[in-house]
Design a protein around this motif. Sequence first.
Motif, mmCIF file in Angstrom:
data_model
loop_
_atom_site.group_PDB
_atom_site.id
_atom_site.type_symbol
_atom_site.label_atom_id
_atom_site.label_comp_id
_atom_site.label_asym_id
_atom_site.label_seq_id
_atom_site.Cartn_x
_atom_site.Cartn_y
_atom_site.Cartn_z
ATOM 1 N N LYS A 155 0.910 -1.245 -0.064
ATOM 2 C CA LYS A 155 -0.009 0.105 -0.119
ATOM 3 C C LYS A 155 0.816 1.354 -0.109
ATOM 4 C CE LYS A 155 -3.870 -2.369 0.470
ATOM 5 N NZ LYS A 155 -3.455 -3.761 0.449
ATOM 6 N N PHE B 237 0.648 5.885 0.110
ATOM 7 C CA PHE B 237 -0.311 6.800 0.438
ATOM 8 C C PHE B 237 0.891 7.974 0.234
ATOM 9 C CE2 PHE B 237 -0.664 3.278 3.336
ATOM 10 C CZ PHE B 237 -2.086 3.002 3.325
ATOM 11 N N ASN C 36 -2.659 0.296 -5.577
ATOM 12 C CA ASN C 36 -2.828 0.095 -4.252
ATOM 13 C C ASN C 36 -2.497 1.850 -3.754
ATOM 14 O OD1 ASN C 36 -4.100 -2.281 -3.850
ATOM 15 N ND2 ASN C 36 -1.809 -3.067 -4.127
ATOM 16 N N TYR D 17 -3.311 5.610 -2.308
ATOM 17 C CA TYR D 17 -4.180 6.509 -1.677
ATOM 18 C C TYR D 17 -3.632 7.970 -1.800
ATOM 19 C CZ TYR D 17 -6.404 2.024 -0.382
ATOM 20 O OH TYR D 17 -6.986 0.916 -0.171
ATOM 21 N N ILE E 234 -3.619 11.782 -0.466
ATOM 22 C CA ILE E 234 -4.225 12.937 0.422
ATOM 23 C C ILE E 234 -3.824 14.080 0.160
ATOM 24 C CG2 ILE E 234 -4.371 13.421 2.895
ATOM 25 C CD1 ILE E 234 -4.041 10.371 3.621
ATOM 26 N N ILE F 8 -7.363 4.766 -8.584
ATOM 27 C CA ILE F 8 -6.816 5.454 -7.305
ATOM 28 C C ILE F 8 -7.884 6.189 -6.356
ATOM 29 C CG2 ILE F 8 -4.574 5.776 -8.427
ATOM 30 C CD1 ILE F 8 -5.384 8.706 -8.871
ATOM 31 N N ASN F 9 -7.597 6.459 -5.142
ATOM 32 C CA ASN F 9 -8.386 6.855 -4.020
ATOM 33 C C ASN F 9 -7.886 8.287 -3.880
ATOM 34 O OD1 ASN F 9 -10.052 4.309 -3.111
ATOM 35 N ND2 ASN F 9 -7.870 3.483 -3.229
ATOM 36 N N TYR G 58 -8.229 11.764 -1.535
ATOM 37 C CA TYR G 58 -9.046 12.509 -0.204
ATOM 38 C C TYR G 58 -8.711 13.882 -0.334
ATOM 39 C CZ TYR G 58 -9.577 7.497 1.339
ATOM 40 O OH TYR G 58 -10.065 6.038 1.211
ATOM 41 N N ASP H 279 -13.089 11.428 -2.146
ATOM 42 C CA ASP H 279 -13.847 11.323 -0.612
ATOM 43 C C ASP H 279 -13.365 12.589 0.044
ATOM 44 O OD1 ASP H 279 -15.380 10.412 1.406
ATOM 45 O OD2 ASP H 279 -14.259 8.617 1.711
ATOM 46 N N ILE I 192 -9.495 6.793 8.130
ATOM 47 C CA ILE I 192 -9.180 6.271 6.900
ATOM 48 C C ILE I 192 -8.666 4.942 7.437
ATOM 49 C CG2 ILE I 192 -8.199 5.725 4.693
ATOM 50 C CD1 ILE I 192 -8.288 8.922 4.550
ATOM 51 N N VAL J 75 -7.058 1.076 6.293
ATOM 52 C CA VAL J 75 -6.667 0.441 5.307
ATOM 53 C C VAL J 75 -5.595 -0.453 5.690
ATOM 54 C CG1 VAL J 75 -5.453 0.318 2.786
ATOM 55 C CG2 VAL J 75 -6.528 2.728 3.606
#
Length: 236
Positions: A29, A31, A51, A53, A55, A77-78, A80, A103, A111, A113
């Motif tokens: 993962k 970030f 994977n 994330y 921010i 992709i995620n 925030y 989000d 969050i 994960v």
Amino acid sequence: MKIKVLGTQSPFNTEGHNCPGFMIENGDKKFLLDCGSGINSLIKFPEDLKNLYIIISHLHRDHYTDLFNLLYASFKINVYLPSTPKLTYEDIINEKDSFAKFDIITEEKEILVDNIKITFSKNDHPVETYSVKITDGIQTIVYTADTSYSSKNKIIKFSKDADILISEASLLVSHGFPEICNHLTARQAAQIAKEANVKKLVLTHFWPEEDLKNYFDEAIKLFNNVIIAKEKMEIE
């Protein structure tokens, strides 16, 4: 957790120096804290998009402009981000044909994960801005993003006993800035690190024309474990 430094400079990038971005890796993962101008040049494609994330601490352009390129990279992709300023937020989330899932960040947001927990603390800054805390239950990393020294007590509480504090240090006391303005001096970042009892202070968000040694010299007088973040550096 491993930190990869992608960008340390503001408000614009120059050769060899990008606007803010830090990649934190934990197993498979990843970030990404902020997505400033130029950081994509240090991202490994396509590996780093798996994977992933992202921010975005706040919607000032030096912290998110490279996000637009990643939205089209054919990986889900995620992302925030804060919901204000409204026009900027809507411009990002309404990007046509984006592969991202968006989000909203709030101070109450958590969050989760796998074994990673991410929380937020709102800073005083001209736009809605959040410090970010990432922990795997063993190690804790806090990223201040941009903040005024008026948020000092909140940041100290939020980063208490953290292993690593990544703090903005845009300013220097020697230039005569007032105690309370939109950014921290290196001395103020060191004072926060000291009172929060963190183990390591990583300074970032430097003015492009300033000698980096000046930030170190100012901070080391108050806190004895200071690192000047530099592009391509890895920190554990």
